[in-house]
Design a protein around this motif. Structure first.
Motif, PDB file in Angstrom:
ATOM      1  N   LEU A 189       0.746  -1.331  -0.024  1.00 30.85           N
ATOM      2  CA  LEU A 189      -0.229  -0.118   0.131  1.00 30.85           C
ATOM      3  C   LEU A 189       0.759   1.280  -0.035  1.00 30.85           C
ATOM      4  CD1 LEU A 189      -2.732   1.105  -0.099  1.00 30.85           C
ATOM      5  CD2 LEU A 189      -3.013   0.990   2.492  1.00 30.85           C
ATOM      6  N   PRO A 190       1.630   1.331   1.003  1.00 24.97           N
ATOM      7  CA  PRO A 190       2.547   2.747   0.763  1.00 24.97           C
ATOM      8  C   PRO A 190       3.159   2.892  -0.459  1.00 24.97           C
ATOM      9  CG  PRO A 190       3.163   1.577   2.885  1.00 24.97           C
ATOM     10  CD  PRO A 190       2.327   0.476   2.035  1.00 24.97           C
ATOM     11  N   LEU A 191       3.754   2.011  -1.114  1.00 27.51           N
ATOM     12  CA  LEU A 191       4.267   1.963  -2.521  1.00 27.51           C
ATOM     13  C   LEU A 191       3.360   2.302  -3.156  1.00 27.51           C
ATOM     14  CD1 LEU A 191       6.817   1.856  -4.565  1.00 27.51           C
ATOM     15  CD2 LEU A 191       6.305  -0.676  -4.782  1.00 27.51           C
ATOM     16  N   ARG A 192       2.147   1.644  -3.398  1.00 24.07           N
ATOM     17  CA  ARG A 192       1.108   2.292  -4.503  1.00 24.07           C
ATOM     18  C   ARG A 192       0.532   3.594  -4.258  1.00 24.07           C
ATOM     19  NH1 ARG A 192      -2.917  -1.833  -3.076  1.00 24.07           N
ATOM     20  NH2 ARG A 192      -4.331  -0.824  -4.668  1.00 24.07           N
ATOM     21  N   VAL A 193       0.544   3.787  -3.007  1.00 20.12           N
ATOM     22  CA  VAL A 193      -0.037   5.280  -2.710  1.00 20.12           C
ATOM     23  C   VAL A 193       1.046   6.261  -3.205  1.00 20.12           C
ATOM     24  CG1 VAL A 193      -0.421   6.999  -0.917  1.00 20.12           C
ATOM     25  CG2 VAL A 193      -1.283   4.728  -0.791  1.00 20.12           C
ATOM     26  N   ARG A 194       2.193   6.123  -3.032  1.00 24.27           N
ATOM     27  CA  ARG A 194       3.174   7.183  -3.814  1.00 24.27           C
ATOM     28  C   ARG A 194       3.159   6.978  -5.196  1.00 24.27           C
ATOM     29  NH1 ARG A 194       4.849  11.136  -0.309  1.00 24.27           N
ATOM     30  NH2 ARG A 194       5.320  10.055   1.859  1.00 24.27           N
ATOM     31  N   ALA A 195       3.016   5.755  -5.662  1.00 23.79           N
ATOM     32  CA  ALA A 195       3.035   5.537  -7.153  1.00 23.79           C
ATOM     33  C   ALA A 195       1.894   6.089  -8.055  1.00 23.79           C
ATOM     34  CB  ALA A 195       3.437   3.957  -7.681  1.00 23.79           C
ATOM     35  N   MET A 196       0.714   5.873  -7.447  1.00 25.31           N
ATOM     36  CA  MET A 196      -0.470   6.077  -8.313  1.00 25.31           C
ATOM     37  C   MET A 196      -0.662   7.206  -9.102  1.00 25.31           C
ATOM     38  SD  MET A 196      -3.314   3.728  -6.285  1.00 25.31           S
ATOM     39  CE  MET A 196      -4.509   3.927  -7.572  1.00 25.31           C
ATOM     40  N   PRO A 197      -0.375   8.438  -8.470  1.00 20.28           N
ATOM     41  CA  PRO A 197      -0.478   9.583  -9.255  1.00 20.28           C
ATOM     42  C   PRO A 197       0.351   9.806 -10.631  1.00 20.28           C
ATOM     43  CG  PRO A 197      -0.300  10.239  -6.698  1.00 20.28           C
ATOM     44  CD  PRO A 197      -0.175   8.828  -7.035  1.00 20.28           C
ATOM     45  N   PHE A 198       1.523   9.416 -10.247  1.00 22.61           N
ATOM     46  CA  PHE A 198       2.366   9.175 -11.486  1.00 22.61           C
ATOM     47  C   PHE A 198       2.156   8.000 -12.636  1.00 22.61           C
ATOM     48  CE2 PHE A 198       4.969  10.892  -7.846  1.00 22.61           C
ATOM     49  CZ  PHE A 198       5.624  11.987  -8.609  1.00 22.61           C
ATOM     50  N   MET A 199       1.648   6.977 -12.031  1.00 23.64           N
ATOM     51  CA  MET A 199       0.901   5.983 -12.857  1.00 23.64           C
ATOM     52  C   MET A 199      -0.270   6.503 -13.628  1.00 23.64           C
ATOM     53  SD  MET A 199       1.434   2.477 -10.703  1.00 23.64           S
ATOM     54  CE  MET A 199       1.006   1.500 -12.014  1.00 23.64           C
ATOM     55  N   GLU A 200      -1.072   7.324 -12.962  1.00 28.78           N
ATOM     56  CA  GLU A 200      -2.142   7.729 -13.652  1.00 28.78           C
ATOM     57  C   GLU A 200      -1.692   8.737 -14.950  1.00 28.78           C
ATOM     58  OE1 GLU A 200      -4.310   9.574 -10.473  1.00 28.78           O
ATOM     59  OE2 GLU A 200      -5.500   7.618  -9.950  1.00 28.78           O
ATOM     60  N   ASP A 201      -0.830   9.514 -14.433  1.00 26.36           N
ATOM     61  CA  ASP A 201      -0.320  10.494 -15.729  1.00 26.36           C
ATOM     62  C   ASP A 201       0.358   9.645 -16.727  1.00 26.36           C
ATOM     63  OD1 ASP A 201      -1.229  12.717 -14.019  1.00 26.36           O
ATOM     64  OD2 ASP A 201       0.575  13.112 -13.211  1.00 26.36           O
ATOM     65  N   LEU A 202       0.915   8.824 -16.368  1.00 26.19           N
ATOM     66  CA  LEU A 202       1.844   8.054 -17.446  1.00 26.19           C
ATOM     67  C   LEU A 202       0.830   7.178 -18.345  1.00 26.19           C
ATOM     68  CD1 LEU A 202       4.386   7.429 -18.207  1.00 26.19           C
ATOM     69  CD2 LEU A 202       4.758   5.534 -16.867  1.00 26.19           C
ATOM     70  N   HIS A 203      -0.273   6.793 -17.534  1.00 28.00           N
ATOM     71  CA  HIS A 203      -1.212   6.065 -18.330  1.00 28.00           C
ATOM     72  C   HIS A 203      -2.258   6.804 -19.444  1.00 28.00           C
ATOM     73  CE1 HIS A 203      -4.474   3.450 -19.495  1.00 28.00           C
ATOM     74  NE2 HIS A 203      -5.268   4.030 -18.596  1.00 28.00           N
ATOM     75  N   HIS A 221      -0.852  -0.225 -20.944  1.00 27.45           N
ATOM     76  CA  HIS A 221      -0.474  -0.736 -19.778  1.00 27.45           C
ATOM     77  C   HIS A 221       0.765   0.045 -18.805  1.00 27.45           C
ATOM     78  CE1 HIS A 221      -3.127  -4.198 -21.096  1.00 27.45           C
ATOM     79  NE2 HIS A 221      -2.219  -4.458 -22.025  1.00 27.45           N
ATOM     80  N   VAL A 222       0.355   0.492 -17.720  1.00 23.33           N
ATOM     81  CA  VAL A 222       1.407   0.844 -17.076  1.00 23.33           C
ATOM     82  C   VAL A 222       1.186   0.181 -15.701  1.00 23.33           C
ATOM     83  CG1 VAL A 222       2.249   3.025 -15.546  1.00 23.33           C
ATOM     84  CG2 VAL A 222       1.144   3.388 -17.789  1.00 23.33           C
ATOM     85  N   GLN A 223       2.410  -0.629 -15.378  1.00 25.98           N
ATOM     86  CA  GLN A 223       2.582  -1.434 -14.263  1.00 25.98           C
ATOM     87  C   GLN A 223       3.517  -1.287 -13.362  1.00 25.98           C
ATOM     88  OE1 GLN A 223       2.290  -5.394 -16.303  1.00 25.98           O
ATOM     89  NE2 GLN A 223       4.135  -5.169 -16.826  1.00 25.98           N
ATOM     90  N   LEU A 224       3.459  -1.467 -11.888  1.00 29.43           N
ATOM     91  CA  LEU A 224       4.223  -1.401 -10.704  1.00 29.43           C
ATOM     92  C   LEU A 224       4.566  -2.760 -10.420  1.00 29.43           C
ATOM     93  CD1 LEU A 224       5.835   0.651  -8.947  1.00 29.43           C
ATOM     94  CD2 LEU A 224       3.926   0.534  -7.474  1.00 29.43           C
ATOM     95  N   ARG A 268      -1.499  -1.826 -11.538  1.00 26.99           N
ATOM     96  CA  ARG A 268      -1.585  -1.746 -13.034  1.00 26.99           C
ATOM     97  C   ARG A 268      -2.690  -0.871 -13.459  1.00 26.99           C
ATOM     98  NH1 ARG A 268      -2.002  -6.522 -17.371  1.00 26.99           N
ATOM     99  NH2 ARG A 268      -4.070  -6.220 -17.155  1.00 26.99           N
ATOM    100  N   PHE A 269      -2.475  -0.052 -14.581  1.00 27.12           N
ATOM    101  CA  PHE A 269      -3.586   0.820 -15.248  1.00 27.12           C
ATOM    102  C   PHE A 269      -3.747   0.240 -16.732  1.00 27.12           C
ATOM    103  CE2 PHE A 269      -2.656   3.529 -11.551  1.00 27.12           C
ATOM    104  CZ  PHE A 269      -4.002   4.207 -11.540  1.00 27.12           C
ATOM    105  N   SER A 270      -4.775   0.001 -16.959  1.00 28.54           N
ATOM    106  CA  SER A 270      -4.753  -0.391 -18.534  1.00 28.54           C
ATOM    107  C   SER A 270      -6.060   0.126 -19.320  1.00 28.54           C
ATOM    108  CB  SER A 270      -5.033  -1.904 -18.550  1.00 28.54           C
ATOM    109  OG  SER A 270      -3.901  -2.697 -17.816  1.00 28.54           O
ATOM    110  N   ALA A 271      -5.766   0.271 -20.612  1.00 26.05           N
ATOM    111  CA  ALA A 271      -7.039   0.477 -21.270  1.00 26.05           C
ATOM    112  C   ALA A 271      -7.695  -0.665 -22.050  1.00 26.05           C
ATOM    113  CB  ALA A 271      -6.350   1.462 -22.551  1.00 26.05           C
ATOM    114  N   VAL A 272      -8.762  -0.434 -22.478  1.00 29.72           N
ATOM    115  CA  VAL A 272      -9.464  -1.598 -22.819  1.00 29.72           C
ATOM    116  C   VAL A 272      -9.083  -2.041 -24.102  1.00 29.72           C
ATOM    117  CG1 VAL A 272     -11.895  -2.238 -23.868  1.00 29.72           C
ATOM    118  CG2 VAL A 272     -11.948  -0.748 -21.682  1.00 29.72           C
TER     119      VAL A 272
END
Length: 276
Positions: free
Chosen positions: A83-97, A103-106, A119-123
């Protein structure tokens, strides 16, 4: 008489075997399937499953099969690499996606594999093997190569000991080739993988570091464009942003206890796999 596969096994090991029978490929299992996978007798498996359901580790769905319970998810969020890693990473992953629509994955290192924790993915994104909670090979995936490039020589030896699995015609399956790829990863700061895990999938990954500069995770974009190297600046920038956030995250008890956050004792600095 007890089943031969049960002899010498503790109650804890049997319960863990039941939980371990669930995988991303088989997230829902019947009691008969659990018995077949674990080798436990029906009566033993039934008793363990009932206790695990009562505690919340398993849940029974309307069809009568079982799935992993929310109690385990709740405990999993306490892991500092989750969770701590994901919380820090998600804003950057959202922007990258949003910028790539791919696919953007951690991923983090777990044993001899890369474990995808977000992971963030498009359909309409390119089909890939990975999913949240799934695992990727260290030698053939971009996140895996980043993690392996900054791990110790002992892990490298374990990865190559029994041979490197081939997933496509492009998979690097010889030790010398893998060492060269890891050396290039350390030199450039990124791993670029072209169709080594899935045909038609190209990926680029960058390391994520903690306050002491140690690689603790990897961030990647996976898409269908062979010119995936064009995404290197964006992935590197996102990785650095996450790293800056982690650098301000204290360990469970603050200070040097941050070493415990990533499972590496402070007295042991990693020796980079693959030589110089």
């Amino acid at each position: 008489m007890p089943n031969s596969t049960e002899r010498g096994r503790t109650v804890t090991s049997r319960a863990l075997a039941v939980l371990g029978s669930f995988t991303p490929a088989q997230p829902e299992l019947t009691l008969a399937q659990i018995c077949r996978i674990t080798g436990l007798r029906h009566a033993t498996a039934h008793r363990l499953v009932r206790e695990l359901v009562g505690w919340g580790a398993l849940e029974r769905v309307p069809c009568g099969a079982y799935v992993i319970g929310l109690r385990l998810w709740e405990l999993g969020t306490l892991n500092p690499r989750g969770l701590p890693l994901r919380v820090r990473a998600m804003p950057f992953m959202e922007d990258l996606h949003a910028a790539t629509r791919q696919h953007v994955q951690l991923a983090v290192l777990d044993g001899g594999e890369a474990l995808v924790v977000e992971r963030f993915s498009a359909v309409d994104a390119v089909p890939v093997r990975s999913q949240v909670g799934g695992r990727l090979p260290l030698h053939a995936s971009a996140v895996g190569q980043v993690l392996l490039a900054h791990a110790d020589e002992e892990l490298f030896a374990e990865v190559v000991r029994d041979g490197l699995a081939r997933f496509t015609a492009a998979t690097v399956t010889d030790e010398a080739g893998l060492r060269a790829a890891l050396a290039e990863c350390r030199r450039t700061g990124v791993a670029v993988v072209r169709e080594e895990v899935s045909v038609g999938a190209y990926s680029v990954a960058a390391p994520i570091t903690d306050a002491k500069g140690r690689v603790v995770a990897a961030l990647s974009v996976v898409g269908p464009d062979p010119a995936v190297h064009r995404l290197v600046p964006a992935v590197v920038m996102a990785g650095r942003g996450i790293s800056r956030g982690l650098a301000t995250t204290p360990g469970p008890a603050g200070g040097d206890d941050a070493d415990l956050l990533w499972g590496r004792p402070s007295a042991r600095e990693p020796v980079r796999a693959g030589g110089g």
